[in-house]
Design an enzyme around this catalytic site. Sequence first.
Site, PDB file in Angstrom:
ATOM      1  N   ARG A 294      42.242  30.928  43.515  1.00 56.71           N
ATOM      2  CA  ARG A 294      42.415  30.674  42.182  1.00 56.71           C
ATOM      3  C   ARG A 294      43.391  30.201  41.631  1.00 56.71           C
ATOM      4  NH1 ARG A 294      39.045  35.535  43.082  1.00 56.71           N
ATOM      5  NH2 ARG A 294      37.016  35.244  41.921  1.00 56.71           N
TER       6      ARG A 294
ATOM      7  N   ASP B  54      27.156  37.229  42.642  1.00 49.40           N
ATOM      8  CA  ASP B  54      26.936  37.873  41.778  1.00 49.40           C
ATOM      9  C   ASP B  54      25.419  37.367  40.998  1.00 49.40           C
ATOM     10  OD1 ASP B  54      28.917  39.719  41.496  1.00 49.40           O
ATOM     11  OD2 ASP B  54      30.060  38.139  40.379  1.00 49.40           O
TER      12      ASP B  54
ATOM     13  N   ASP C 239      24.746  34.956  38.924  1.00 48.74           N
ATOM     14  CA  ASP C 239      24.939  34.985  37.235  1.00 48.74           C
ATOM     15  C   ASP C 239      25.146  33.892  36.672  1.00 48.74           C
ATOM     16  OD1 ASP C 239      27.516  34.649  38.289  1.00 48.74           O
ATOM     17  OD2 ASP C 239      28.524  36.143  36.985  1.00 48.74           O
TER      18      ASP C 239
END
Length: 326
Positions: A75, A131, A133
Amino acid sequence: MSDIKKIAVFTSGGDAPGMNAAVRAVVRTASYHGLECYGIYRGYEGMINGRIRPLATRDVGNIIQRGGTILKTARSMRFMTAEGRQLAYENLKAAGIDAMVAIGGDGTFTGAHVFNQEYDIPIVGLPGTIDNDICGTDYTIGFDTAINTAIEAVDKIRDTADSHSRLFFVEVMGRHSGYIALHCGIGSGAGCIFLPEYDTPLDELVDVLKKANEQDKKFNMVIVAEGNASGNAMEIANRLNEKYDGYESKVTILGHMQRGGAPSCHDRVLASRLGYSAVVELLKGTRNMALGIVNDELCLTPFEEAISQTKQPKSSLLEMARILSI
């Protein structure tokens, strides 16, 4: 877009099983079309640091079955700044990169969308996150493997729960999304499921346990998503023990084991389809789009739409899970 000669691929954000299969598909499809392919190591942070290396077809051999990502991931706070993105752009142009394939989740797509608005480099994104999502696809790369890893662990916990007639709380991953918890709960026959998207009062769990006792059901399983609004598995178990007597409860947190392991066949096929399609779409002129599979057909969704819309588990599935747990 016949001027595309060099394509770069990178993985960003949380790792997901199947990312390597997607990288393999990108590299080999690019090679088939006579393109040079480069790997960017450690996502946007590696882009800023100039960690851009050639990838040939043999470099991606024997990786389709491996979990994690050979390109590594990170990240990057620096990529959130204009200065960081300018450094990334300068490194890409120095390497002669004409287009990119970004594999990751919401944060990855957000970075790709901003970068594409500022600099004239075509980018397509592949949904790689356990996830599930991301809007614009029925399933994301890694989701199927994650729920099968979780369900295997829950099945083992059921054995000891049955032996001791205990109540078990099992916490699965999902800070903002309840897809893993919902599918794991349905697949394991859980008595109650706690999701971030829907509030499940503690009294509802107590009612489930009372009905189970009335039917001489000696154990029960509760699946909790880590980001559940009412608290994590440990907090819910403690509140239950403080408020109500008669329940000997145990808590198991599955944690990051859900991200690891060899990808399932479903994830390998999904990742391969999307990686192949990414190169084909870039050659067609597609840019600033997320690729997905909806009803078994390729679906293109603008990054802006993919990151602005919320994909929620269906409440009807949660209701079905309640009925089937009785």
